[in-house]
Design a protein around this motif. Structure first.
Motif, PDB file in Angstrom:
ATOM      1  N   GLY A  40     -16.349  30.582 -31.109  1.00  0.00           N
ATOM      2  CA  GLY A  40     -15.342  30.407 -29.719  1.00  0.00           C
ATOM      3  C   GLY A  40     -14.066  30.268 -29.580  1.00  0.00           C
ATOM      4  N   THR A  41     -13.346  30.974 -28.500  1.00  0.00           N
ATOM      5  CA  THR A  41     -12.095  31.166 -28.288  1.00  0.00           C
ATOM      6  C   THR A  41     -11.910  30.426 -26.735  1.00  0.00           C
ATOM      7  OG1 THR A  41     -11.749  32.725 -30.021  1.00  0.00           O
ATOM      8  CG2 THR A  41     -10.000  32.186 -28.317  1.00  0.00           C
ATOM      9  N   GLU A  42     -11.075  29.541 -26.562  1.00  0.00           N
ATOM     10  CA  GLU A  42     -10.552  29.234 -25.515  1.00  0.00           C
ATOM     11  C   GLU A  42      -9.332  29.952 -25.143  1.00  0.00           C
ATOM     12  OE1 GLU A  42     -10.505  25.157 -22.721  1.00  0.00           O
ATOM     13  OE2 GLU A  42      -8.987  25.398 -24.363  1.00  0.00           O
ATOM     14  N   VAL A  43      -9.040  30.392 -23.908  1.00  0.00           N
ATOM     15  CA  VAL A  43      -7.655  31.075 -23.610  1.00  0.00           C
ATOM     16  C   VAL A  43      -7.203  30.512 -22.293  1.00  0.00           C
ATOM     17  CG1 VAL A  43      -8.331  33.456 -24.518  1.00  0.00           C
ATOM     18  CG2 VAL A  43      -8.966  32.931 -22.129  1.00  0.00           C
ATOM     19  N   SER A  44      -5.823  30.424 -22.517  1.00  0.00           N
ATOM     20  CA  SER A  44      -5.405  29.524 -21.259  1.00  0.00           C
ATOM     21  C   SER A  44      -4.449  30.808 -20.614  1.00  0.00           C
ATOM     22  CB  SER A  44      -4.491  28.647 -21.883  1.00  0.00           C
ATOM     23  OG  SER A  44      -3.381  28.933 -22.728  1.00  0.00           O
ATOM     24  N   GLY A  45      -3.947  30.224 -19.498  1.00  0.00           N
ATOM     25  CA  GLY A  45      -3.056  30.867 -18.492  1.00  0.00           C
ATOM     26  C   GLY A  45      -3.737  32.035 -17.647  1.00  0.00           C
ATOM     27  N   CYS A  46      -5.198  31.639 -17.316  1.00  0.00           N
ATOM     28  CA  CYS A  46      -5.865  32.671 -16.602  1.00  0.00           C
ATOM     29  C   CYS A  46      -7.036  32.044 -16.091  1.00  0.00           C
ATOM     30  CB  CYS A  46      -6.443  33.820 -17.577  1.00  0.00           C
ATOM     31  SG  CYS A  46      -7.515  33.372 -19.039  1.00  0.00           S
ATOM     32  N   GLY A  47      -7.495  32.734 -15.078  1.00  0.00           N
ATOM     33  CA  GLY A  47      -8.845  32.181 -14.321  1.00  0.00           C
ATOM     34  C   GLY A  47     -10.000  32.836 -14.847  1.00  0.00           C
ATOM     35  N   HIS A  48     -11.104  33.225 -14.247  1.00  0.00           N
ATOM     36  CA  HIS A  48     -11.990  33.802 -14.381  1.00  0.00           C
ATOM     37  C   HIS A  48     -11.923  35.247 -14.952  1.00  0.00           C
ATOM     38  CE1 HIS A  48     -16.634  34.663 -14.488  1.00  0.00           C
ATOM     39  NE2 HIS A  48     -16.227  35.707 -13.483  1.00  0.00           N
ATOM     40  N   PHE A  49     -10.988  35.932 -14.592  1.00  0.00           N
ATOM     41  CA  PHE A  49     -10.909  37.406 -14.965  1.00  0.00           C
ATOM     42  C   PHE A  49      -9.984  37.482 -16.120  1.00  0.00           C
ATOM     43  CE2 PHE A  49     -11.833  37.397 -10.426  1.00  0.00           C
ATOM     44  CZ  PHE A  49     -13.055  38.152 -10.445  1.00  0.00           C
ATOM     45  N   ALA A  50     -10.334  37.233 -17.373  1.00  0.00           N
ATOM     46  CA  ALA A  50      -9.579  36.959 -18.692  1.00  0.00           C
ATOM     47  C   ALA A  50      -9.065  38.387 -18.980  1.00  0.00           C
ATOM     48  CB  ALA A  50     -10.288  36.396 -19.711  1.00  0.00           C
ATOM     49  N   MET A  51      -9.776  39.319 -19.124  1.00  0.00           N
ATOM     50  CA  MET A  51      -9.218  40.576 -19.413  1.00  0.00           C
ATOM     51  C   MET A  51      -8.341  41.248 -18.550  1.00  0.00           C
ATOM     52  SD  MET A  51     -12.922  40.308 -19.590  1.00  0.00           S
ATOM     53  CE  MET A  51     -13.616  41.385 -18.452  1.00  0.00           C
ATOM     54  N   GLU A  52      -8.147  41.026 -17.428  1.00  0.00           N
ATOM     55  CA  GLU A  52      -7.177  41.520 -16.553  1.00  0.00           C
ATOM     56  C   GLU A  52      -5.863  40.821 -16.643  1.00  0.00           C
ATOM     57  OE1 GLU A  52     -10.692  42.980 -14.039  1.00  0.00           O
ATOM     58  OE2 GLU A  52      -9.958  41.313 -15.193  1.00  0.00           O
ATOM     59  N   GLU A  53      -6.260  39.363 -16.698  1.00  0.00           N
ATOM     60  CA  GLU A  53      -5.395  38.285 -16.781  1.00  0.00           C
ATOM     61  C   GLU A  53      -4.408  38.262 -17.922  1.00  0.00           C
ATOM     62  OE1 GLU A  53      -6.168  34.877 -14.047  1.00  0.00           O
ATOM     63  OE2 GLU A  53      -8.165  35.522 -14.394  1.00  0.00           O
ATOM     64  N   VAL A  54      -5.045  38.021 -19.033  1.00  0.00           N
ATOM     65  CA  VAL A  54      -4.614  37.840 -20.420  1.00  0.00           C
ATOM     66  C   VAL A  54      -5.275  38.782 -21.402  1.00  0.00           C
ATOM     67  CG1 VAL A  54      -3.749  35.514 -19.970  1.00  0.00           C
ATOM     68  CG2 VAL A  54      -6.046  35.770 -20.856  1.00  0.00           C
ATOM     69  N   PRO A  55      -5.139  40.175 -21.251  1.00  0.00           N
ATOM     70  CA  PRO A  55      -5.858  40.864 -22.128  1.00  0.00           C
ATOM     71  C   PRO A  55      -5.397  40.898 -23.442  1.00  0.00           C
ATOM     72  CG  PRO A  55      -3.851  42.085 -20.883  1.00  0.00           C
ATOM     73  CD  PRO A  55      -4.151  40.640 -20.176  1.00  0.00           C
ATOM     74  N   ASP A  56      -4.262  40.551 -24.044  1.00  0.00           N
ATOM     75  CA  ASP A  56      -3.923  40.620 -25.392  1.00  0.00           C
ATOM     76  C   ASP A  56      -4.473  39.393 -25.930  1.00  0.00           C
ATOM     77  OD1 ASP A  56      -2.173  42.736 -25.260  1.00  0.00           O
ATOM     78  OD2 ASP A  56      -0.457  41.314 -25.092  1.00  0.00           O
ATOM     79  N   ALA A  57      -4.785  38.151 -25.090  1.00  0.00           N
ATOM     80  CA  ALA A  57      -5.453  37.014 -25.657  1.00  0.00           C
ATOM     81  C   ALA A  57      -7.020  37.239 -26.062  1.00  0.00           C
ATOM     82  CB  ALA A  57      -5.360  35.895 -24.929  1.00  0.00           C
TER      83      ALA A  57
END
Length: 257
Positions: free
Chosen positions: A229-246
């Motif tokens: 698993g990976t937790e990504v930060s700086g985003c809400g539910h729409f991770a692909m739109e909010e932090v696509p590189d992560a």
């Protein structure tokens, strides 16, 4: 539309197929049924199997977000022979999500109970301003609290669907299935000890829905034999739109391996 920021990068390494789920986007809108099976994730998984058969794909990597992720893990449980590797973004299994509710999660995830109410109550309420309801909902689930992560084309598509009574009804039927058929199926599979056998990588947002369940990665470790698993930060539910590189950094190595 939710994959528009990462699909081109994934297409550098894979043949990428992005179907709309039944009732959403440009897909057909089947009639619902009293048991809520028509919009269950089991039936939607069969749609994906049918697509794979039509394309002569015996196996594939499967990646899903939100409602699509619920179809993804159901497909892996029901049809393990068709899955190579699995990617799950921003959900925990339906039964576990219901079981995790406390006042804070109930306030944030109120749509689970609202949309699942008997027809036509939620349909009538949403139809008074479907695009407005969609804009408010999308914005409330982002880290920034606004619509800035979404492309103009994506927003136009979401608003168009929210103005279509048939699409609104399908969306509600999806959540009705989640509250009944899907939840019961998860509970039965958990009681039987059924586990996902494909390697699974789970991506969740520090500010998203799964994080509010307490230990989202631990939940998935109870459902699958091989979980990372990976937790990504700086985003809400729409991770692909909010932090696509992560998201790409988390998912791409899992499928390349």
């Amino acid at each position: 539309m939710t994959w528009v920021k990462i699909a081109p990068k994934l297409a550098e390494d894979f043949h990428v197929i992005i179907p709309d789920l039944r009732g959403y986007g440009e897909s057909d809108i089947p009639k619902s049924d009293p048991d809520n099976r028509a919009y269950s994730k089991r039936e939607m998984a069969l749609d994906i199997i049918g697509l794979m058969d039509a394309l002569d794909l015996p196996r594939a990597h499967i990646l899903g977000h939100d409602r699509g992720a619920r179809v993804t893990y159901r497909l892996a449980l029901d049809h393990p022979e068709r899955v190579d590797r699995l990617g799950i973004i921003e959900i925990v299994p339906t039964g576990d999500f219901w079981a995790s509710w406390d006042p804070d999660l109930a306030m944030k995830g109120y749509h689970w109970t609202f949309l699942a109410q008997p027809a036509p109550l939620p349909e009538r309420m949403i139809s008074t301003d479907g695009p407005g309801y969609m804009d408010w909902t999308l914005a409330s689930w982002t880290f920034a609290g606004d619509l800035s992560p979404f492309t103009a084309e994506a927003l136009a598509s979401y608003r168009r669907q929210a103005a279509d009574p048939a699409r609104i009804a399908a969306m509600c039927d999806d959540y009705r299935a989640g509250a009944t058929f899907d939840r019961a199926l998860d509970e039965a599979d958990r009681a039987a000890g059924l586990k996902i056998t494909a390697p699974l990588h789970f991506v969740w947002a520090k500010g998203g829905f799964p994080a509010r369940t307490g230990d989202p990665l631990g939940i998935w470790q109870n459902w699958a034999e091989d979980v990372t698993g990976t937790e990504v930060s700086g985003c809400g539910h729409f991770a692909m739109e909010e932090v696509p590189d992560a998201v790409l950094a988390a998912i791409r190595p899992h499928f390349i391996d």
